[in-house]
Design a protein around this motif. Structure first.
Motif, PDB file in Angstrom:
ATOM      1  N   PRO A  51       0.854  -1.185   0.000  1.00 33.73           N
ATOM      2  CA  PRO A  51       0.000   0.000   0.000  1.00 33.73           C
ATOM      3  C   PRO A  51       0.898   1.245   0.000  1.00 33.73           C
ATOM      4  O   PRO A  51       2.026   1.189   0.515  1.00 33.73           O
ATOM      5  N   TYR A  52       0.422   2.297  -0.550  1.00 29.30           N
ATOM      6  CA  TYR A  52       1.095   3.624  -0.576  1.00 29.30           C
ATOM      7  C   TYR A  52       2.208   3.763  -1.613  1.00 29.30           C
ATOM      8  O   TYR A  52       2.588   4.881  -1.926  1.00 29.30           O
ATOM      9  N   TYR A  53       2.752   2.674  -2.124  1.00 28.20           N
ATOM     10  CA  TYR A  53       3.766   2.830  -3.172  1.00 28.20           C
ATOM     11  C   TYR A  53       3.125   3.551  -4.369  1.00 28.20           C
ATOM     12  O   TYR A  53       1.967   3.290  -4.710  1.00 28.20           O
ATOM     13  N   CYS A  54       3.896   4.401  -5.009  1.00 24.89           N
ATOM     14  CA  CYS A  54       3.458   5.054  -6.260  1.00 24.89           C
ATOM     15  C   CYS A  54       2.093   5.723  -6.089  1.00 24.89           C
ATOM     16  O   CYS A  54       1.117   5.370  -6.786  1.00 24.89           O
ATOM     17  N   ASP A  55       2.030   6.659  -5.158  1.00 27.01           N
ATOM     18  CA  ASP A  55       0.764   7.372  -4.907  1.00 27.01           C
ATOM     19  C   ASP A  55      -0.374   6.395  -4.595  1.00 27.01           C
ATOM     20  O   ASP A  55      -1.523   6.616  -4.996  1.00 27.01           O
ATOM     21  N   ASP A  56      -0.056   5.320  -3.926  1.00 23.76           N
ATOM     22  CA  ASP A  56      -1.033   4.298  -3.525  1.00 23.76           C
ATOM     23  C   ASP A  56      -1.649   3.561  -4.723  1.00 23.76           C
ATOM     24  O   ASP A  56      -2.726   2.981  -4.610  1.00 23.76           O
ATOM     25  N   ARG A  57      -0.935   3.577  -5.846  1.00 25.62           N
ATOM     26  CA  ARG A  57      -1.491   2.904  -7.030  1.00 25.62           C
ATOM     27  C   ARG A  57      -0.801   1.572  -7.343  1.00 25.62           C
ATOM     28  O   ARG A  57      -1.225   0.842  -8.229  1.00 25.62           O
ATOM     29  N   SER A  58       0.278   1.288  -6.650  1.00 24.87           N
ATOM     30  CA  SER A  58       1.083   0.118  -7.029  1.00 24.87           C
ATOM     31  C   SER A  58       0.272  -1.180  -6.984  1.00 24.87           C
ATOM     32  O   SER A  58       0.347  -1.994  -7.920  1.00 24.87           O
ATOM     33  N   CYS A  80       2.019  -4.710   5.444  1.00 28.48           N
ATOM     34  CA  CYS A  80       1.166  -3.877   6.289  1.00 28.48           C
ATOM     35  C   CYS A  80       1.981  -3.415   7.502  1.00 28.48           C
ATOM     36  O   CYS A  80       2.618  -4.232   8.175  1.00 28.48           O
ATOM     37  N   SER A  91      -6.395  -3.838   6.122  1.00 24.89           N
ATOM     38  CA  SER A  91      -5.377  -3.568   5.100  1.00 24.89           C
ATOM     39  C   SER A  91      -5.177  -4.793   4.208  1.00 24.89           C
ATOM     40  O   SER A  91      -5.090  -4.690   2.979  1.00 24.89           O
ATOM     41  N   SER A  95      -5.771  -5.114   0.228  1.00 27.76           N
ATOM     42  CA  SER A  95      -4.705  -5.555  -0.687  1.00 27.76           C
ATOM     43  C   SER A  95      -5.190  -6.709  -1.568  1.00 27.76           C
ATOM     44  O   SER A  95      -4.938  -6.726  -2.779  1.00 27.76           O
TER      45      SER A  95
END
Ligand code: SF4
Ligand code: SF4
Length: 362
Positions: A51-58, A80, A91, A95
């Protein structure tokens, strides 16, 4: 693609893992998913997201890519950092939904920065919630991601809670994590290494680090990846990929490659050893600073002093690379928050004082 057993999980994973935190344009899920599928076609079977990687888009990008990848042809890792059990469960469920899978192959208790955080994750229920999810089949293997030093990681692994660890390890910071590898090997646990290129520091200082190269290596990037994956205790090196060319380069580094013999690894370690301890790897865990000091840029500047040995190297780096003046370091109020968070345990305040002093030519 060369694979290795991930500890005693019975899974064989590719020695190059896909780090899903560097997509060039994460807003374009389809274009990003093409890079993932390209890596899969090249033999990479371990995909590490969060979660949260790449503006939460990963995770959504990975889910898009997985739609056309047979489920038994890849392993997915996500993470998490919640200490609370219910929050971890929420979470995990998010995911699973984003990734479009029924189970997470490698689920990480994420980002231990201080030794006491493992106890906190226990006491507040995160570990128990993850174990319950594993019993339900939603998690296949419970693992941990840590920025602790080697000794503290050894205690984490000795706890018996985890089947593997993801840890920063490269040709520059290895002394800091040696005990981690030793302990993982003792328990037959998997080890995924993040930051194998030192956050870009290794390619940026290719000339200075030319001694990393062996006779078979094209360049220091190849040498640094091979340094990682040649070590028996390391299962895979995670590389953050922005495009297909980067995938091809990393895959080429391990194709038709015979692991370095132990003597070569020892020669590299001996050459770099203590003189390169204390490097900032650019991981960014120290930010945001409450007064917006640009810590990673300034610590990268300090790396130049370690590499070159002169204040002029710092002044040049600040001016020509970062377009900053040394005065920006003087904004630090010495609260110490960044040092608590620093994955490399750097004396950031002391270094900032040194940089600030450059403004007056002191
Ligand atoms: S010690 Fe200085 S640089 Fe670090 S977080 Fe505090 S104010 Fe920012
Ligand atoms: S100062 Fe420490 S936490 Fe910040 S980027 Fe460098 S290594 Fe990472």
């Amino acid at each position: 693609m060369w694979t290795k057993p991930y500890g005693r999980t019975g899974k064989n994973i590719s020695v190059i893992g896909f780090g899903a935190m560097r997509f060039a344009n994460p807003a374009d899920l389809d274009a990003s998913a093409v890079v993932v599928r390209h890596a899969h076609a090249k033999g990479i079977n371990y995909f590490d997201t969060a979660p949260y990687y790449c503006d939460d888009r990963s995770e959504a990008i990975m889910g898009r890519a997985f739609q056309t990848m047979p489920r038994d042809s890849f392993y997915v890792s996500t993470k998490c950092a919640e200490a609370d059990g219910d929050a971890l469960r929420a979470s995990l469920e998010r995911s699973l939904k984003r990734l479009g899978v029924d189970s997470i192959d490698f689920f990480h208790i994420w980002c231990l920065l201080r030794p006491e955080q493992l106890d906190e994750r226990r006491q507040k229920g995160a570990i128990a919630a993850a174990q319950r999810a594993r019993a339900e089949g939603l998690i296949k293997h419970l693992v941990v991601s840590s920025h602790l030093n080697g000794e503290d990681n050894a205690s984490v692994l000795d706890s018996g809670l985890f089947e593997g660890i993801t840890v920063g390890y490269n040709a520059i910071n290895f002394p800091f994590r040696a005990k981690t590898l030793e302990t993982a090997a003792k328990h037959n646990l998997g080890v995924a290494t993040m930051n194998p290129l030192g956050g870009g520091l290794i390619p940026r200082n290719a000339a200075r680090l030319a001694f990393l190269k062996g006779p078979q290596d094209k360049d220091v990037v190849q040498a640094a990846l091979r340094f990682n994956v040649s070590q028996p205790a390391i299962t895979c090196a995670l590389v953050g990929f922005a495009n297909e060319r980067e995938v091809d380069e990393a895959v080429a580094a391990v194709e038709n490659f015979q692991p370095y013999p132990a003597e070569h690894i020892e020669r590299i370690k001996g050459s770099i050893g203590s003189s390169f301890e204390g490097f900032c790897t650019g991981c960014g865990y120290c930010i945001p600073c409450p007064v917006n000091v640009e810590i990673p840029k300034l610590m990268d500047t300090y790396n130049q002093k370690i590499l070159e040995g002169t204040d002029a190297a710092m002044t040049d780096r600040l001016k020509w690379h970062w377009s900053l003046s040394p005065e920006v370091a003087a904004a630090c109020t010495e609260c110490g928050a960044c040092e608590d968070a620093c994955t490399q345990h750097l004396p950031i305040r002391e270094r900032l004082r040194e940089i600030a002093a450059l403004a007056n030519g002191r």
